[in-house]
Design a protein around this motif. Structure first.
Motif, short mmCIF file in Angstrom:
data_model
loop_
_atom_site.label_atom_id
_atom_site.label_comp_id
_atom_site.label_asym_id
_atom_site.label_seq_id
_atom_site.Cartn_x
_atom_site.Cartn_y
_atom_site.Cartn_z
N PHE A 60 0.84 -1.20 0.00
CA PHE A 60 0.00 0.00 0.00
C PHE A 60 0.88 1.25 0.00
O PHE A 60 0.97 2.01 0.99
CB PHE A 60 -0.96 -0.04 1.19
N THR A 61 1.51 1.49 -1.13
CA THR A 61 2.50 2.56 -1.26
C THR A 61 1.90 3.95 -1.15
O THR A 61 2.62 4.91 -0.87
CB THR A 61 3.24 2.45 -2.60
N ALA A 62 0.61 4.09 -1.38
CA ALA A 62 -0.01 5.41 -1.27
C ALA A 62 0.24 6.04 0.09
O ALA A 62 0.27 7.26 0.23
CB ALA A 62 -1.51 5.32 -1.52
N ASN A 63 0.43 5.20 1.10
CA ASN A 63 0.59 5.70 2.46
C ASN A 63 1.98 6.25 2.75
O ASN A 63 2.22 6.79 3.83
CB ASN A 63 0.28 4.59 3.47
N GLU A 108 -0.36 9.63 7.01
CA GLU A 108 -0.21 8.42 6.22
C GLU A 108 -0.33 8.72 4.74
O GLU A 108 -1.02 8.04 3.98
CB GLU A 108 -1.17 7.36 6.72
N GLY A 109 0.40 9.79 4.35
CA GLY A 109 0.59 10.10 2.94
C GLY A 109 -0.70 10.26 2.17
O GLY A 109 -1.68 10.85 2.65
N GLU A 110 -0.69 9.72 0.95
CA GLU A 110 -1.86 9.85 0.09
C GLU A 110 -3.04 9.02 0.58
O GLU A 110 -4.12 9.11 0.00
CB GLU A 110 -1.51 9.47 -1.34
N GLY A 111 -2.83 8.23 1.61
CA GLY A 111 -4.00 7.60 2.22
C GLY A 111 -4.98 8.66 2.71
O GLY A 111 -6.19 8.51 2.57
N ASP A 112 -4.45 9.76 3.25
CA ASP A 112 -5.29 10.83 3.79
C ASP A 112 -5.12 12.17 3.09
O ASP A 112 -5.81 13.13 3.45
CB ASP A 112 -5.03 10.99 5.29
N TYR A 155 -11.40 4.49 6.91
CA TYR A 155 -10.38 4.93 7.86
C TYR A 155 -9.36 5.88 7.25
O TYR A 155 -8.66 6.59 7.96
CB TYR A 155 -9.66 3.70 8.44
N HIS A 156 -9.24 5.87 5.93
CA HIS A 156 -8.40 6.80 5.18
C HIS A 156 -9.27 7.59 4.20
O HIS A 156 -10.28 7.06 3.70
CB HIS A 156 -7.34 6.06 4.36
N LEU A 157 -8.84 8.79 3.88
CA LEU A 157 -9.57 9.60 2.91
C LEU A 157 -9.73 8.88 1.58
O LEU A 157 -10.77 8.99 0.92
CB LEU A 157 -8.85 10.94 2.71
N ASP A 158 -8.69 8.14 1.16
CA ASP A 158 -8.74 7.52 -0.17
C ASP A 158 -9.68 6.33 -0.25
O ASP A 158 -9.86 5.75 -1.32
CB ASP A 158 -7.34 7.15 -0.66
N THR A 159 -10.31 5.97 0.86
CA THR A 159 -11.36 4.97 0.80
C THR A 159 -12.74 5.59 0.59
O THR A 159 -13.71 4.88 0.29
CB THR A 159 -11.41 4.12 2.09
N ALA A 160 -12.83 6.91 0.74
CA ALA A 160 -14.12 7.60 0.71
C ALA A 160 -14.20 8.69 -0.34
O ALA A 160 -15.28 9.26 -0.55
CB ALA A 160 -14.42 8.21 2.08
N LEU A 161 -13.10 8.99 -1.00
CA LEU A 161 -13.05 10.11 -1.95
C LEU A 161 -11.96 9.88 -2.98
O LEU A 161 -10.88 9.39 -2.64
CB LEU A 161 -12.80 11.41 -1.19
#
Length: 270
Positions: A60-63, A108-112, A155-161
């Motif tokens: 999960f490199t986005a983080n 957590e990087g691009e996760g959020d 739990y991360h922005l990238d799961t919702a947007l």
């Protein structure tokens, strides 16, 4: 990207993760390779980070960071088991000419963090500290819009947007606090609104180049909504990664181009 050579669900740091559910590592790797080929088939370059033994979530490199142009804010993971990933990301980026700033706050990087070309949308509530917004503004000198997540499944922005281009986003409103929903509606009155069904297969964990939108194959309604707006949905199957609460975007750290805009913001390349 980082191949899921050591992928496993050995702990539970989000509601999707259940160590008692078997993970097929070979299937995860095959799906990852298909995702990589998808990007390359669309004309994108994919750089690969060497996986580290004992780091099952490193796929999960986005983080690992937020990268805009030649500058990055490195990650500082909340879960101790992921802490060893951050130095590996920093080394790779530094070796490739990126000025990586060490974080003070947990992020957590691009996760959020989502770069729109105009502003950074910054999520918090479960992983990233709200105080990281100040660091983002200092490092990148662009507007930052804070958003608060309230549903632990997202739990991360990238799961919702997901950002589709510099003017359009797609999101699932119920993942956000009331005030964050109002802010998003104000900033993006023509946003695409995802259904719960598509959000719950992590259909919003997607990557867009402004034309093509790579997303989970199971998010069929979302793919249709995106197509209606003139984008080209590119469905892929990353269902094995979903066992760890990850998807297309989680497995992809984007190296964004910088804008030449002032902090007031104009459109930039993604």
């Amino acid at each position: 990207m980082c191949p899921p050579v050591h992928f496993a669900v050995e702990h539970s740091i989000n509601p999707w993760m259940d160590p008692s559910v078997p993970v097929d590592a070979d299937r995860a790797l095959a799906q990852w390779r298909a995702l990589r080929r998808t990007y390359e088939g669309l004309g994108h370059r994919v750089d690969v980070l060497e996986p580290l033994l004992g780091m099952p979530d490193m796929v999960f490199t986005a983080n690992g960071a937020l990268v805009i142009g030649e500058r990055a804010l490195g990650a500082r993971f909340r879960a101790p088991g992921r802490a060893g990933e951050a130095p590996a990301h920093r080394r790779w980026l530094t070796d490739h000419g990126v000025d990586v700033r060490m974080p003070r706050e947990i992020n957590e990087g691009e996760g959020d963090f989502a770069w729109t070309g105009r502003r950074i949308l910054a999520g918090s509530g479960f992983r990233t500290s709200p105080a990281a917004c100040t660091e983002l503004a200092e490092v990148f000198d662009v507007p930052v819009a804070p958003l608060h997540l309230v549903d632990p499944r997202f739990y991360h922005l990238d799961t919702a947007l997901a950002v589709l281009d510099d003017r359009t986003i797609v999101y699932y409103p119920a993942a956000f606090s009331d005030s964050s929903q109002r802010l998003l509606a104000s900033l993006y009155p023509e946003a695409i609104i995802a259904t719960a069904d598509d959000a719950l297969v992590l259909g919003l964990n997607a990557v867009s180049d402004g034309t093509h939108v790579v997303l989970a194959r199971q998010a069929e309604k979302l793919a249709a909504q995106i197509a209606e707006r003139g984008y080209v949905p590119v469905p892929v199957d990353v269902s094995e990664l979903l066992k760890s609460g990850g998807g297309v975007k989680c497995a992809t750290l984007e190296l964004h181009r910088a804008t030449t805009a002032t902090p007031a913001g104009t459109a930039g390349d993604r």
